[in-house]
Every structure is written in C-alpha cells, then in structure tokens.
Design an enzyme around this catalytic site. Structure first.
Site, PDB file in Angstrom:
ATOM      1  N   ASP A 135      44.184  54.937  40.103  1.00 11.76           N
ATOM      2  CA  ASP A 135      43.076  55.569  39.399  1.00 11.76           C
ATOM      3  C   ASP A 135      43.238  57.081  39.476  1.00 11.76           C
ATOM      4  O   ASP A 135      43.480  57.634  40.556  1.00 11.76           O
ATOM      5  CB  ASP A 135      41.752  55.139  40.039  1.00 11.76           C
ATOM      6  CG  ASP A 135      40.587  55.343  39.074  1.00 11.76           C
ATOM      7  OD1 ASP A 135      40.820  55.339  37.860  1.00 11.76           O
ATOM      8  OD2 ASP A 135      39.455  55.496  39.553  1.00 11.76           O
ATOM      9  N   HIS A 148      34.113  65.942  35.077  1.00  6.46           N
ATOM     10  CA  HIS A 148      33.763  64.988  36.139  1.00  6.46           C
ATOM     11  C   HIS A 148      34.148  65.528  37.509  1.00  6.46           C
ATOM     12  O   HIS A 148      33.345  65.507  38.449  1.00  6.46           O
ATOM     13  CB  HIS A 148      34.441  63.640  35.881  1.00  6.46           C
ATOM     14  CG  HIS A 148      34.292  62.664  37.018  1.00  6.46           C
ATOM     15  ND1 HIS A 148      33.089  62.081  37.344  1.00  6.46           N
ATOM     16  CD2 HIS A 148      35.192  62.196  37.923  1.00  6.46           C
ATOM     17  CE1 HIS A 148      33.247  61.286  38.411  1.00  6.46           C
ATOM     18  NE2 HIS A 148      34.521  61.345  38.766  1.00  6.46           N
ATOM     19  N   GLU A 178      31.827  53.907  36.632  1.00  7.83           N
ATOM     20  CA  GLU A 178      32.656  55.001  36.136  1.00  7.83           C
ATOM     21  C   GLU A 178      33.273  54.519  34.831  1.00  7.83           C
ATOM     22  O   GLU A 178      34.059  53.565  34.818  1.00  7.83           O
ATOM     23  CB  GLU A 178      33.741  55.395  37.154  1.00  7.83           C
ATOM     24  CG  GLU A 178      33.144  55.976  38.429  1.00  7.83           C
ATOM     25  CD  GLU A 178      34.127  56.806  39.264  1.00  7.83           C
ATOM     26  OE1 GLU A 178      35.347  56.542  39.196  1.00  7.83           O
ATOM     27  OE2 GLU A 178      33.658  57.718  39.975  1.00  7.83           O
ATOM     28  N   GLU A 208      35.831  54.604  32.131  1.00  9.69           N
ATOM     29  CA  GLU A 208      37.212  55.083  32.113  1.00  9.69           C
ATOM     30  C   GLU A 208      38.002  54.374  31.021  1.00  9.69           C
ATOM     31  O   GLU A 208      37.594  53.331  30.507  1.00  9.69           O
ATOM     32  CB  GLU A 208      37.914  54.777  33.451  1.00  9.69           C
ATOM     33  CG  GLU A 208      37.210  55.336  34.666  1.00  9.69           C
ATOM     34  CD  GLU A 208      38.091  55.335  35.908  1.00  9.69           C
ATOM     35  OE1 GLU A 208      39.320  55.123  35.786  1.00  9.69           O
ATOM     36  OE2 GLU A 208      37.537  55.533  37.005  1.00  9.69           O
ATOM     37  N   ASP A 267      35.129  51.420  36.682  1.00  8.11           N
ATOM     38  CA  ASP A 267      35.509  51.524  38.099  1.00  8.11           C
ATOM     39  C   ASP A 267      34.226  51.601  38.933  1.00  8.11           C
ATOM     40  O   ASP A 267      33.804  52.670  39.348  1.00  8.11           O
ATOM     41  CB  ASP A 267      36.357  52.788  38.265  1.00  8.11           C
ATOM     42  CG  ASP A 267      36.848  52.965  39.696  1.00  8.11           C
ATOM     43  OD1 ASP A 267      37.126  51.955  40.351  1.00  8.11           O
ATOM     44  OD2 ASP A 267      36.951  54.128  40.142  1.00  8.11           O
ATOM     45  N   ARG A 301      28.475  54.876  45.932  1.00  7.21           N
ATOM     46  CA  ARG A 301      28.556  56.291  46.324  1.00  7.21           C
ATOM     47  C   ARG A 301      28.225  56.524  47.785  1.00  7.21           C
ATOM     48  O   ARG A 301      28.755  57.458  48.401  1.00  7.21           O
ATOM     49  CB  ARG A 301      27.621  57.126  45.451  1.00  7.21           C
ATOM     50  CG  ARG A 301      27.894  57.044  43.974  1.00  7.21           C
ATOM     51  CD  ARG A 301      29.305  57.506  43.637  1.00  7.21           C
ATOM     52  NE  ARG A 301      29.546  57.391  42.202  1.00  7.21           N
ATOM     53  CZ  ARG A 301      30.742  57.554  41.664  1.00  7.21           C
ATOM     54  NH1 ARG A 301      31.805  57.810  42.405  1.00  7.21           N
ATOM     55  NH2 ARG A 301      30.897  57.427  40.370  1.00  7.21           N
ATOM     56  N   GLN A 319      31.245  55.375  49.784  1.00  7.32           N
ATOM     57  CA  GLN A 319      32.325  56.315  49.510  1.00  7.32           C
ATOM     58  C   GLN A 319      32.143  57.645  50.248  1.00  7.32           C
ATOM     59  O   GLN A 319      33.096  58.175  50.845  1.00  7.32           O
ATOM     60  CB  GLN A 319      32.375  56.562  47.996  1.00  7.32           C
ATOM     61  CG  GLN A 319      33.484  57.485  47.527  1.00  7.32           C
ATOM     62  CD  GLN A 319      33.399  57.768  46.009  1.00  7.32           C
ATOM     63  OE1 GLN A 319      32.572  57.181  45.310  1.00  7.32           O
ATOM     64  NE2 GLN A 319      34.260  58.644  45.524  1.00  7.32           N
ATOM     65  N   LYS A 340      35.121  51.554  46.373  1.00  6.32           N
ATOM     66  CA  LYS A 340      35.670  51.221  45.051  1.00  6.32           C
ATOM     67  C   LYS A 340      36.300  49.829  44.991  1.00  6.32           C
ATOM     68  O   LYS A 340      36.431  49.270  43.898  1.00  6.32           O
ATOM     69  CB  LYS A 340      36.795  52.212  44.714  1.00  6.32           C
ATOM     70  CG  LYS A 340      36.404  53.670  44.762  1.00  6.32           C
ATOM     71  CD  LYS A 340      35.784  54.107  43.471  1.00  6.32           C
ATOM     72  CE  LYS A 340      35.764  55.624  43.369  1.00  6.32           C
ATOM     73  NZ  LYS A 340      35.356  56.037  42.018  1.00  6.32           N
ATOM     74  N   THR A 350      36.734  46.190  39.860  1.00 10.68           N
ATOM     75  CA  THR A 350      37.071  47.082  38.750  1.00 10.68           C
ATOM     76  C   THR A 350      37.147  46.195  37.513  1.00 10.68           C
ATOM     77  O   THR A 350      37.940  45.248  37.486  1.00 10.68           O
ATOM     78  CB  THR A 350      38.440  47.756  38.981  1.00 10.68           C
ATOM     79  OG1 THR A 350      38.420  48.427  40.246  1.00 10.68           O
ATOM     80  CG2 THR A 350      38.761  48.750  37.875  1.00 10.68           C
ATOM     81  N   GLU A 358      26.610  61.625  38.141  1.00 17.44           N
ATOM     82  CA  GLU A 358      26.445  62.858  37.370  1.00 17.44           C
ATOM     83  C   GLU A 358      25.178  62.827  36.512  1.00 17.44           C
ATOM     84  O   GLU A 358      24.444  63.810  36.444  1.00 17.44           O
ATOM     85  CB  GLU A 358      27.665  63.077  36.471  1.00 17.44           C
ATOM     86  CG  GLU A 358      28.955  63.325  37.234  1.00 17.44           C
ATOM     87  CD  GLU A 358      30.163  63.102  36.343  1.00 17.44           C
ATOM     88  OE1 GLU A 358      30.614  64.058  35.701  1.00 17.44           O
ATOM     89  OE2 GLU A 358      30.668  61.947  36.296  1.00 17.44           O
TER      90      GLU A 358
END
Lengths: 406, 406
Positions: B119, B126, B193, B195, B227, B231, B234, B247, B251, B354
């Site tokens: 990844d 970002h 996420e 992607e 993904d 948080r 992480q 993570k 996925t 975000e």
C-alpha cells in the site's frame, strides 16, 4: 560385529532420530519432493511412506510442505511417530536406506509456499540498541508501546528464499542528515538480522482471534531466518510507514523446518515482564513460551556473534495472538520472524548495526575490517537447542553470499 | 423494428463494449470461472472462447484470473480484441447471449490470487492531512522523504476480500496520550480509505528493477480498493515499524479488474513535481502517468466525498519502479494500492479521519452523525473515468458492511 550402515550416526548427532526436520529436495533434475533430514542424508519421505503403506503418503509427496502443514497437529504427530519408528526400527532399515540420498547430492528448495510474512521486533536488547542508534534524541530507546505488545509489520513474502541463494546487493535512495538531497546507488550499509522464523500450519478464520493456548494447534515448526537489511535505505524511507525497500529484496530461511515436537525439551520461561499485559497476551500462567536456542552468526567462516534466543521478551505464542487479535486470518504457509535476536552483551547481537554500532566500531575479521557486508561475503547462521539426554537438536543453517547487481 | 436483445445496452452505459472488465464468478454452486462484465450481465468468457474456438480458452476457464494475468501484454491485447469482436459483431450475438448470466444471479469472487500486497501513500493532500492529525508537533506535515520517493509498506494479502464481504470490526489495543495504560476492545475509530489498486500480471526477476517505461508490460489493470483502517489501533502501534493490526483485518477490492487498455483515454499528466526526482522516478519526459478517475464514497447510500484521482502526486508507474528498484521481484497477482485518494477540498477526502478531522467535526448523515463507522454501516466506493466520445468507463464498485465480532 556388523558393519555400520551408511545411515549409522555418531552418538549425539544433532540431526539424529530425535530431530527429523522437514524440507523439500530434488535429486538432480527430478521433481521436488518432501525430505526428512537424518544425519547427512535426506530421506525421500513420500517414497518411504508409500513403500511402508502410510495413510499419510499424499501429504509427503511434494512439491511443498504445505499439504502436511495444513493437515493439523494430530496428523503431524502421527507422521512424526511413523518416521521415528521407520528410522529406529531395524525392520525398516533396508527401506530407509533405499530412500536415503546423501545431502551433498541433492538440491534443497524453499520448503513451503509462503502466505503472508510478518516480522516482529521481540528482542528488548535489539529494539533498545536500534532506538539508541536511529533515534538518539528520543526520551527513551524503546517506544512507549514496546512492552505492551509485540510490534510487528508485514514483509515481502515473494522474496523469501531458501538457504544457499545468493543475495543481490540492493540499490536505493539514501540520505545522510547533512546531505542536501538523497543520492541513489547500491546500499553501503548492507546488514543481516539473525532471527527465528515460525511456520503456520493450520489457518484460521477471518474475524476470530487465535488465543495463546492455541499456538501449537496452528504453528507447525520453526526455521532459522536471515532478514537481510539495507540500513541506509531503511533509515531514509522508514518514517512514517515502516521498513519497505530496506528489507524487501531478500529474506533467507533454512531449508529445514524443525517441528515444534522436536523442541519440547528446549522450552523455557521468557524474561520477567515489566508491564502488566492485557489478558490476550498474558502468559504468566501458561506453559513456558520461550525456546532455548543457541544461535551463531558466521561471516566468511568466522563466528562474530552468539545470540541467545532465551533473552527474547515476546514469545512465539504471543506474536501469533497479536497477529490475529484484530480478526486477521491465518493461512497455511504464513511465516513470522522473531525479529533480530540480540542478547545483553556485545558479542550476542544479531546484526552488524549493533555489532559495529552503525559502523563506528568495525569488526576486525580475518577477511578484513567490516562495518557492513562487502560483496563476496558469506554469512551463515546456525543454531541448536538442548535435547533430551544432552543431545543437541540442530536447526538447519541459513547460508547466503552477497553478490553485486550485474 | 427488431426487439432489443437482452444484452442491448442504453447509449453511454459505463460497462459497454469499450470497457469489458474481468472478474471471477459462479452461477449458483458451479465452479468458479472467468467472467467479463457487459452491462448488467456477466459473460462466461471461457465457455464463449471455447465455443468460438479462441486459442486463449485455457486462460479464461478459472478459477482465478492469474493465468490470464501471467500471459503478458500481447496476449492481453489479443484476448481483449477478440472479446470486443464477439460482443459487437452481430454474427456472434447468439453465442454471446448463450453465455451471458444476469449479474444478479451469480456470485462474484476475489478475481485473482493475491501475491504480495503493498500500500502506498501517494496523495499529497492525504499525507499532509494525516501528518497534521497524527504528528501535530512535527515541523512540517510531510516527512522529508515524501517528495523524493513514493512511500509504501506491505499489507496483509491473506485478508484481501472481494466487494460484498462483510467487515468484522477489529479489536485491539488503543491508548490515548493521557491514558495511563492501553485498553483493549473493539476499535472505536473504524475508518475507510478510498484507493485505487493496481494488479500485476507479469512478474519480474529478483535482482532486477522494473523501469518506469515497463509499467504496462507488467501491470494488467486496476480495481477499486477500500483499505479499512482502525485509527485508534493504528495510532498506538505504528511507531516505529508502521501500520500492522490497524489495517490487516480486511482490505476490500472490487470484483472487476479493468484492463489498462480500457483506460487509455483517461490518462493525464500528474501534478507538477516540487523536487527534482532521481532518474529511476523521473517521468518528466514519459507518457502521462496519471489517470482521471472520479471516485465517490457513499455511506448508507449518501455520497460523503468525491476524491479526484488526478490529484495523486505519484503515479502507478512510479510506485512499481519504487517497489522493484532494490531488486525485489514481482509475482503475478501482486497488488498495490495508491493510498487514500484525497483532493484539496474537504469534500474530496477519501477517509473519515480527514472528513471529520479525527472525529472533531462529525458528518451529519441521514443515518445519524458519524465520526467513524458504526456497526451496520454500509460503505460503497464507485468510480468512473472519461472514455472516448464522452462515454464513461465504469470501475467495479467496492461494497462492504461493518459487522460486530460475534
């Protein structure tokens, strides 16, 4: 007095009938098949099982160990018990000899198809040393999470190679703090990491954690592992998402996977824990989770370090529990490394980064001074564990030579 | 006027004959086979190829796309040209209809066997936002390496799942800065996420870098990718070795892989580079390496963001060059993600981290306020690219519902 047979082993041979690690070999250009090491021979396990009418023949015919790995602990025990009988009972001696190949006459291959490869960071001495070297301004060498969980990250499974494979020096970006911009070229800080690898046999379901006590139902055995590392590439790239190109060019594993059953006598209690552990990691009332493995690191035939695996803070069972506690599933062939094994003493460190303190104190070897590896250097990791009656259990070596990119 | 056939598509359908993405499906309990999407139908590509006498039938019979992926660019073009002929030439209409299954009547599966999953972190917006949120005391939001190389790390390939798979909320350790010790439990900051994923067809040799200009010889196509990220897990675990359990639980990828050939009209020049790039990454004189992909993020049926892929700083070709510049080999089925796609505006961010600024500014949705995902939330990523004559090229959606661990 009868002649000693070709397979007769000297007393206390580290690859005697008490060991019986598994690998994959081919005699000449023949297809790959499952082998079992006995002394300096490889037994063709599938052919032997077929001749002796084993119900598990299909698990032993190759080209990888994956079918055996997936079969589960009761079958692992049955196969091992059968092999033990075959190699010790004189009634089977002729059959065993018919299917034995001298090690020197076969090719050894990557023993299993690797699923995901995770590398941990389970040695307190190693993590502290690296913290001092890479983050000299940090308040403590260990990050605040280190004693609460075994820190790990995913490595590249596609570049896991078997012992004996040459390692091409990686190229990449590096930038010393004072350099105005990064430069590109072959790594000038190519290093090793002496580790122990754990091979997952039985997978698990997504969404379910594997508890500490299920470790031996999932993990088949262990191997030696050299996590080759380019320190200059790593230092520039690793913040904030961790090591990538500094590690992904090659990871070498031994050709032999030692089943956990062969290491029962080597189990030891891990070091005392400095922080109370959350229940999923708390092994204070569990069976001993450490292993007494004595590793040696040789460069060009000279022993430069003897890392003691007994000093590892986190156990293999804890690493497995950590990997799955979020619900991540396991697959047959998943491999996880312990991280560099380093003891408290200088001569017990599993990396040149530590042994030379990032190149500040080069090693003086017969082959010359070494801060990091030169092209042509051959690195060999070896290890053994104490077995019953003082007979050592040998692990397969990991051998690799550094070659320049052509 | 003749009846429209079951496969007749309205003008400008995003899955028309100009698109033809590949997937793996099964009608009922039948074995998995390769499918090609046409409108709201799946063509059984292997059966159609067999009936029409294609020399490439064996690549299209399943159970994965890997044989087709490994076949290489000339074959990819031949297969695509043949499919285009079959679905557009009235002479083949009857055969095509015989092998068409309504999408609603089939199961879709993970289209390829994943090798390594990497990844990246290729969106400047970002990476800057995450820097501001996770490292508020750092001198700059981007780390010093960010504009010199595409930062990436390995993820867990064993937990890559196909669109439609439920995502079990992960558990793990979390610790807010003021907490005296970590606590354990289900993540309270479960995020997405948005992607784009790139699927490697042709592998490469260990020890050799894949240059920028070889990108389209190695990469077969692309997919959408979510993904999923915890948080809180992480934030506590990721220093110093990067994301792991935050993570690795899941996925999600789209069931359809869009071949690069279908996206030729969507190629665009990436943003201007702020730092001179080392030669292996310098694409200033290369063909345009970006893609104009318009992504949307839906939560419970409501669009919450529209990330523009045109804003990505690093291109897919640069990510591939970076992955291999150290000599790491590629395998068929390797997957790499772009990293979260975020534009410059708030409504263009590809993560809730975000969009809600780490929960400080919850979204107000019809289904309630959302800082992070609740159990039962369904997330859908969609995307399309401009095609010839204004006809959009649709990418397969990525759909997933959060469920509690039972």
């Amino acid at each position: 007095m009868p002649e000693p047979t070709p397979l007769a082993l000297p007393e206390g041979h580290p690859f005697g009938p008490h060991n019986l690690p598994y690998g994959v070999f081919s005699p000449g250009d023949a297809p790959r098949r499952v082998g079992v090491r006995l002394g300096d021979h490889v037994l063709d396990a599938g052919a032997l099982a077929a001749e002796l009418g084993s119900p598990h023949t299909a698990l032993l015919t190759g080209p990888t160990l994956n079918p055996l790995l997936a079969a589960g602990r009761p079958v692992w025990s049955e196969v091992r018990a059968a092999l033990t009988t075959w190699v010790t009972d004189p009634a089977h001696q002729a059959a065993v000899e018919r299917h034995a190949h001298p090690l020197a006459e076969v090719s050894l291959h990557l023993p299993f198809e690797v699923g995901d490869y995770v590398d941990f960071y389970a040695s307190e001495h190693h993590a502290s040393n690296v913290g001092r070297i890479f983050r000299p301004d940090a308040p403590t060498p260990l990050t605040p999470n280190w004693k609460h969980l075994p820190i790990g990250y995913h490595g590249r499974s596609g570049t896991v190679v078997v012992s004996g494979t040459d390692v091409v020096r990686p190229s990449g970006q590096r930038k010393a703090p004072a350099d105005p911009a990064p430069v590109f070229g072959p790594s000038v800080k190519l290093d090793i990491e002496a580790e122990v690898g754990f091979v997952v046999g039985v997978g698990s379901e997504r969404g379910r954690a594997v508890p500490l006590e299920a470790y031996r139902d999932h993990v088949f055995g262990l191997c030696l592992l050299n996590d080759w590392s380019a320190r200059d590439i790593q230092a520039w790239e690793y913040v904030p998402l961790g090591p990538f190109l500094g590690k992904s060019f090659a990871t070498s594993v031994s050709a032999w996977v030692t089943p956990l059953e062969a290491l029962e006598t080597a189990r030891v209690v891990p070091p005392a824990r400095d922080e109370a552990l959350l229940p999923y990691l708390d092994d204070s009332s569990a069976e001993p989770g450490g292993y007494d493995l004595r590793i040696s690191v040789e460069i060009n035939g000279e022993v430069v370090s003897e890392p003691p695996f007994t000093t590892m803070y986190w156990t293999a069972a804890q690493m497995l529990a950590q990997t799955t506690v979020n619900g991540a599933s396991l697959r047959t062939g998943d491999l996880y490394g312990s991280g560099t094994v380093s003891g408290a003493e200088v001569g017990q460190c599993g990396s040149l980064l530590e042994l030379t303190w990032n190149g500040e104190r080069p090693l003086e070897l017969g082959s010359g001074g070494r801060s990091f590896l030169e092209d042509g250097d051959e690195v060999v990791l070896r290890a053994w564990a104490p077995g019953a009656q003082g007979v050592p259990v040998g692990l397969g070596e990991v051998r690799g030579t550094v070659v320049p990119r052509t």
